[in-house]
Design an enzyme around this catalytic site. Structure first.
Site, mmCIF file in Angstrom:
data_model
loop_
_atom_site.group_PDB
_atom_site.id
_atom_site.type_symbol
_atom_site.label_atom_id
_atom_site.label_comp_id
_atom_site.label_asym_id
_atom_site.label_seq_id
_atom_site.Cartn_x
_atom_site.Cartn_y
_atom_site.Cartn_z
ATOM 1 N N HIS A 1 -8.004 -0.723 -1.846
ATOM 2 C CA HIS A 1 -7.566 -0.834 -3.171
ATOM 3 C C HIS A 1 -8.349 -1.749 -4.109
ATOM 4 C CE1 HIS A 1 -3.757 1.507 -2.528
ATOM 5 N NE2 HIS A 1 -3.521 0.592 -1.491
ATOM 6 N N CYS B 1 -6.558 4.662 0.792
ATOM 7 C CA CYS B 1 -5.248 4.090 1.574
ATOM 8 C C CYS B 1 -4.411 5.327 2.031
ATOM 9 C CB CYS B 1 -4.534 2.943 0.612
ATOM 10 S SG CYS B 1 -3.234 2.032 1.782
#
Length: 484
Positions: free
Chosen positions: A430, A330
């Site tokens: 994630h 991310c």
């Protein structure tokens, strides 16, 4: 009979989240329809619900303990700090705005309506709700407009127990002092105390328990033992337990950013007995790792500057020159590109920051946040495995069509990049290490050829069962629910 119970603590990290998870599992074992609830959570560890909302990860784990899917109503107010004095405010899973602390303090009167709406929805659906407070109910400066602790308990008319961590010391002062700082009506709401993480002979504690009950008129519901080796996702603090050993198959280093987010991504690596895992803090070196992973960040550009201030950029480049592997998740993935642009000032002052340049990629931060659970396949070194995870990010990254994306999602879209030298891998997902086969493939790509898979989900289930077993054995639950 409906069972509503709120667990408050004398301090942060007293054991509220774990106790709620354990109580949820205890009730679920009895066939009771139970769910978790936390009115307000301040954390950078978040989860995505099936309908694309965002809540604290602790409530997602507690929902797992109940055997149900997480819902935005289980954590109606989530605060994600983006500076020392400000946070992004998320209501019922959707980002509202960024607010400074003073502005949010005034806004809490409005937020209480959202909290009560979610709680009432859950009341209609479940027989029992295990509610988690935040921090301590005795924070004098936060009492006005409180929605996280006694302010909510009074409004919703729910009973409360107070938990304290004896391993920190001063447990009787914590419990007695916390109760003394509450109003008379709040004190009347407290049904008893739980002492957490006790080591040693319980007989040596009995005189203190007797004193506490005599002084307060409240029962000690039980004393939970210190569970050696116990590990369940931390709500926000970086887990202190790390896996350090010279004879492990893989050495992994993760730099701790000032606004690190979703560090629970790394629990499957941190707890894997085959991996030497360490978090690298301020003033520490990344050297000695086989794999460096840049984590997510709530403030990508600010943390990119922090990374450089620590000299980690130079260490990463040296690591690559020596043949090491680097991964970004991310915000960490965004940092590995050429530039991160924030023309609207989404994360602070508008502007652009130069990335580390491992990928020919440009990222532009936008107001719209992508929240979704995804499944697909990951291919590294020509070997393909199933992959899944969740996306929580504001912004879009673009790269040339000839660059290699290692992840194909179920809708046909692509995620992430692998560098031409095969030393860099980035993804927006994630939770990518949660599937054992995915974590194994990434570790093998990083150089650990004989490493064994680690089933993190199964380990979570064992941890939840372990705390539930301890509650069954050491707490007198009939003091809370005589009909249980």
């Amino acid at each position: 009979m409906k069972k509503w119970l709120m667990v408050q603590g004398t301090t942060s990290d007293a054991g509220k989240s774990v106790l709620v998870a354990g109580l949820c599992r205890v009730l679920a074992r009895r066939g009771i329809q139970v769910c978790p609830f936390k009115p307000q959570n301040m954390a950078l560890n978040s989860a995505v619900t099936p309908d694309g909302g965002e809540i604290g990860r602790a409530q997602a784990v507690q929902a797992q303990a109940c055997g149900i899917a997480p819902s935005v109503h289980m954590n109606p107010v989530l605060l994600k700090p983006n500076s020392d004095t400000g946070a992004q405010v998320i209501l019922q899973g959707r980002a509202l705005s960024n607010m400074e602390a003073n502005a949010y303090h005034d806004y809490k009167k409005v937020a209480m309506d959202t909290v009560m709406d979610s709680f009432q929805r859950l009341q209609q659906e479940y027989e029992a709700i295990m509610i988690e407070g935040a921090g301590s109910p005795a924070e004098i400066n936060l009492r006005e407009n409180d929605i996280a602790n006694m302010g909510f308990a009074e409004k919703a008319d729910v009973p409360v127990i107070i938990v304290a961590d004896i391993d920190r010391g001063g447990v009787f002062a914590h419990l007695y002092g916390t109760l003394a700082l509450l109003s008379e009506s709040e004190q009347a709401r407290v049904k008893g105390f739980v002492i957490n993480r006790f080591r040693g002979d319980i007989g040596l504690l009995q005189s203190g328990l007797d004193w506490l009950e005599q002084k307060t008129g409240k029962p000690v519901i039980g004393v939970l033992p210190y569970l050696h080796g116990f590990d369940l996702e931390a709500e926000d603090a970086i887990a202190a337990q790390q896996n350090l050993s010279a004879d492990r198959q893989l050495r992994v280093a993760v730099p701790v950013f000032t606004r690190i987010s979703n560090h629970t991504d790394f629990d499957p690596l941190r707890l894997n007995p085959n991996i030497d895992f360490r978090y690298v803090g301020q003033g520490e070196s990344l050297s000695g790792a086989d794999l460096i992973i840049l984590p997510g960040s709530k403030s990508t550009r600010a943390d990119l500057a922090y990374l450089r201030s620590q000299g980690w950029d130079k260490e990463i480049l040296r690591h690559l020159r020596l043949g090491g592997k680097v991964m970004g998740i991310c915000g960490g993935f965004q940092m590995l590109g050429e530039w991160v642009h924030d023309p609207l000032g989404i994360e602070g002052e508008a502007g652009s920051s130069e990335g580390l340049g491992l990928f020919a990629m440009q990222t532009e931060l936008t107001a719209e946040k992508r929240l979704t659970n995804v499944k697909g396949h990951l291919t590294l070194d020509g070997q393909t495995v199933a992959a899944q995870g969740y996306e929580i990010h504001a912004g879009h990254s673009s790269w040339a069509a000839d660059q290699k994306s290692p992840i194909i999602l179920s809708d046909g879209s692509l995620d992430g990049l692998v560098s031409d030298c095969n030393q860099g891998f980035g993804t927006y997902l994630h939770g990518i290490f949660d599937r054992p086969e995915t974590a194994l493939r990434i570790c093998q790509w990083a150089g650990a050829k004989e490493i064994e898979a680690y089933d993190h989900r199964a380990a979570q289930e064992r941890a939840i069962d372990r705390i539930a077993d301890a509650i069954e054995q050491h707490l007198d639950l009939t003091l809370l629910w005589p009909d249980l």
